[in-house]
Design a protein around this motif. Sequence first.
Motif, PDB file in Angstrom:
ATOM      1  N   GLY A  95       0.739  -1.342  -0.019  1.00  0.00           N
ATOM      2  CA  GLY A  95       0.224  -0.038  -0.080  1.00  0.00           C
ATOM      3  C   GLY A  95       0.813   1.190  -0.083  1.00  0.00           C
ATOM      4  O   GLY A  95       1.994   1.093  -0.192  1.00  0.00           O
ATOM      5  N   TYR A  96       0.142   2.218   0.335  1.00  0.00           N
ATOM      6  CA  TYR A  96       0.674   3.680   0.147  1.00  0.00           C
ATOM      7  C   TYR A  96       1.384   3.772  -1.108  1.00  0.00           C
ATOM      8  O   TYR A  96       2.533   4.495  -1.417  1.00  0.00           O
ATOM      9  N   THR A  97       0.629   3.204  -2.157  1.00  0.00           N
ATOM     10  CA  THR A  97       1.021   3.270  -3.500  1.00  0.00           C
ATOM     11  C   THR A  97       0.581   4.346  -4.234  1.00  0.00           C
ATOM     12  O   THR A  97      -0.836   4.459  -4.160  1.00  0.00           O
ATOM     13  N   TRP A  98       1.285   5.048  -5.078  1.00  0.00           N
ATOM     14  CA  TRP A  98       0.995   6.338  -6.041  1.00  0.00           C
ATOM     15  C   TRP A  98       2.056   6.453  -6.730  1.00  0.00           C
ATOM     16  O   TRP A  98       3.320   6.401  -6.632  1.00  0.00           O
ATOM     17  N   TYR A  99       1.572   7.019  -8.217  1.00  0.00           N
ATOM     18  CA  TYR A  99       2.648   7.399  -9.162  1.00  0.00           C
ATOM     19  C   TYR A  99       2.327   8.719  -9.777  1.00  0.00           C
ATOM     20  O   TYR A  99       1.196   8.940  -9.813  1.00  0.00           O
ATOM     21  N   ALA A 100       3.055   9.326 -10.228  1.00  0.00           N
ATOM     22  CA  ALA A 100       3.119  10.607 -11.120  1.00  0.00           C
ATOM     23  C   ALA A 100       1.945  10.062 -12.100  1.00  0.00           C
ATOM     24  O   ALA A 100       1.817   9.121 -12.751  1.00  0.00           O
ATOM     25  N   ALA A 101       1.191  11.285 -12.581  1.00  0.00           N
ATOM     26  CA  ALA A 101       0.099  11.066 -13.450  1.00  0.00           C
ATOM     27  C   ALA A 101       0.560  10.438 -14.798  1.00  0.00           C
ATOM     28  O   ALA A 101      -0.246   9.526 -15.339  1.00  0.00           O
ATOM     29  N   ARG A 102       1.671  10.829 -15.138  1.00  0.00           N
ATOM     30  CA  ARG A 102       2.148  10.226 -16.386  1.00  0.00           C
ATOM     31  C   ARG A 102       2.452   8.647 -16.471  1.00  0.00           C
ATOM     32  O   ARG A 102       2.542   8.125 -17.671  1.00  0.00           O
ATOM     33  N   CYS A 103       2.611   8.274 -15.216  1.00  0.00           N
ATOM     34  CA  CYS A 103       2.774   6.862 -15.433  1.00  0.00           C
ATOM     35  C   CYS A 103       1.421   5.929 -14.961  1.00  0.00           C
ATOM     36  O   CYS A 103       1.331   4.811 -15.028  1.00  0.00           O
ATOM     37  N   GLN A 104       0.582   6.634 -14.668  1.00  0.00           N
ATOM     38  CA  GLN A 104      -0.837   5.726 -14.613  1.00  0.00           C
ATOM     39  C   GLN A 104      -1.422   5.194 -15.906  1.00  0.00           C
ATOM     40  O   GLN A 104      -0.960   5.745 -16.836  1.00  0.00           O
ATOM     41  N   ARG A 105      -1.851   3.970 -15.709  1.00  0.00           N
ATOM     42  CA  ARG A 105      -2.372   3.121 -16.896  1.00  0.00           C
ATOM     43  C   ARG A 105      -1.014   2.828 -17.821  1.00  0.00           C
ATOM     44  O   ARG A 105      -1.451   2.824 -19.006  1.00  0.00           O
ATOM     45  N   THR A 106      -0.076   2.655 -17.214  1.00  0.00           N
ATOM     46  CA  THR A 106       1.158   2.000 -17.896  1.00  0.00           C
ATOM     47  C   THR A 106       1.636   0.829 -17.358  1.00  0.00           C
ATOM     48  O   THR A 106       0.956   0.499 -16.557  1.00  0.00           O
ATOM     49  N   HIS A 107       2.763   0.225 -17.675  1.00  0.00           N
ATOM     50  CA  HIS A 107       3.248  -0.772 -17.102  1.00  0.00           C
ATOM     51  C   HIS A 107       3.635  -0.556 -15.846  1.00  0.00           C
ATOM     52  O   HIS A 107       4.275  -1.821 -15.064  1.00  0.00           O
ATOM     53  N   VAL A 108       3.782   0.533 -15.246  1.00  0.00           N
ATOM     54  CA  VAL A 108       4.702   0.695 -13.860  1.00  0.00           C
ATOM     55  C   VAL A 108       3.858   0.166 -12.849  1.00  0.00           C
ATOM     56  O   VAL A 108       4.539  -0.783 -12.274  1.00  0.00           O
ATOM     57  N   ASN A 109       2.682   0.151 -12.746  1.00  0.00           N
ATOM     58  CA  ASN A 109       2.060  -0.349 -11.603  1.00  0.00           C
ATOM     59  C   ASN A 109       1.965  -2.014 -11.641  1.00  0.00           C
ATOM     60  O   ASN A 109       2.396  -2.706 -10.574  1.00  0.00           O
ATOM     61  N   THR A 110       1.868  -2.643 -12.931  1.00  0.00           N
ATOM     62  CA  THR A 110       1.747  -3.824 -13.056  1.00  0.00           C
ATOM     63  C   THR A 110       3.330  -4.528 -12.647  1.00  0.00           C
ATOM     64  O   THR A 110       3.274  -5.358 -11.923  1.00  0.00           O
ATOM     65  N   THR A 111       4.323  -3.838 -13.039  1.00  0.00           N
ATOM     66  CA  THR A 111       5.539  -4.484 -12.680  1.00  0.00           C
ATOM     67  C   THR A 111       5.991  -4.088 -11.389  1.00  0.00           C
ATOM     68  O   THR A 111       6.590  -4.893 -10.827  1.00  0.00           O
ATOM     69  N   CYS A 112       5.538  -2.961 -10.691  1.00  0.00           N
ATOM     70  CA  CYS A 112       5.720  -3.030  -9.282  1.00  0.00           C
ATOM     71  C   CYS A 112       5.060  -3.949  -8.680  1.00  0.00           C
ATOM     72  O   CYS A 112       5.511  -4.534  -7.651  1.00  0.00           O
ATOM     73  N   LYS A 113       3.853  -4.249  -8.679  1.00  0.00           N
ATOM     74  CA  LYS A 113       3.329  -5.339  -8.103  1.00  0.00           C
ATOM     75  C   LYS A 113       3.836  -6.749  -8.464  1.00  0.00           C
ATOM     76  O   LYS A 113       3.999  -7.537  -7.395  1.00  0.00           O
ATOM     77  N   LEU A 114       4.171  -7.017  -9.571  1.00  0.00           N
ATOM     78  CA  LEU A 114       4.985  -8.324  -9.952  1.00  0.00           C
ATOM     79  C   LEU A 114       6.033  -8.570  -9.224  1.00  0.00           C
ATOM     80  O   LEU A 114       6.657  -9.442  -8.436  1.00  0.00           O
ATOM     81  N   LEU A 115       7.028  -7.199  -8.968  1.00  0.00           N
ATOM     82  CA  LEU A 115       8.051  -7.195  -8.376  1.00  0.00           C
ATOM     83  C   LEU A 115       7.875  -7.456  -6.817  1.00  0.00           C
ATOM     84  O   LEU A 115       8.564  -8.269  -6.224  1.00  0.00           O
TER      85      LEU A 115
END
Length: 195
Positions: A95-115
């Motif tokens: 939790g406490y997860t957030w990303y810059a607007a430009r990263c939302q709906r990209t591979h960033v969150n999926t990659t972070c969760k996989l890691l």
Amino acid sequence: MAFVEPVTLKARGIALVPLSLDHEEGLRAAAADGELWKLRVTSVPEPENTRAYIETALKTADRFAFAVTEAATGTVLGSTSFHDILPGVKRVEIGYTWYAARCQRTHVNTTCKLLMLTHAFDTLGCNVVGWRTDNFNFASQRAIERLGAKKDGVIRGHAMRRDGTIRDTVMYSLRAGEWPEVRAQLLYLLDKPRD
């Protein structure tokens, strides 16, 4: 020895590095991309509170916070944490997860969760990984459900929002036995061609 030791996790151009005060300027810039602190259902710090946000994360005993960065440049994209760490039952929450607007709906969150899930289940040997989110944070609920997590229920009147209202908290979890299928799905999502 702590259950969650400092570690850097890397894949697909993303690096999760232990959060430090050195990330203050980068976190402030990431939050400014979309003025994320104005969202009432998130914990993104206001620019003037970025240092205090980091200090709180670092001193919270059952939390291990990461800066989400571009591996090649070190540019800070956001933050995420393991929290509510329970070594005795081998459970962590993400939790406490957030990303810059430009990263939302990209591979960033999926990659972070996989890691993070790979580390939790394959390295730490967790039995369960959990998530919690505001009952009005529908985007977060959809993202958690896309991971394959199961909705455990709602804790009513659970926490205060930054605007002083009291939130209900939606709880989710993923058990170790569900992880192989979820890992396969995350890899599929990351590897499929983008439209």
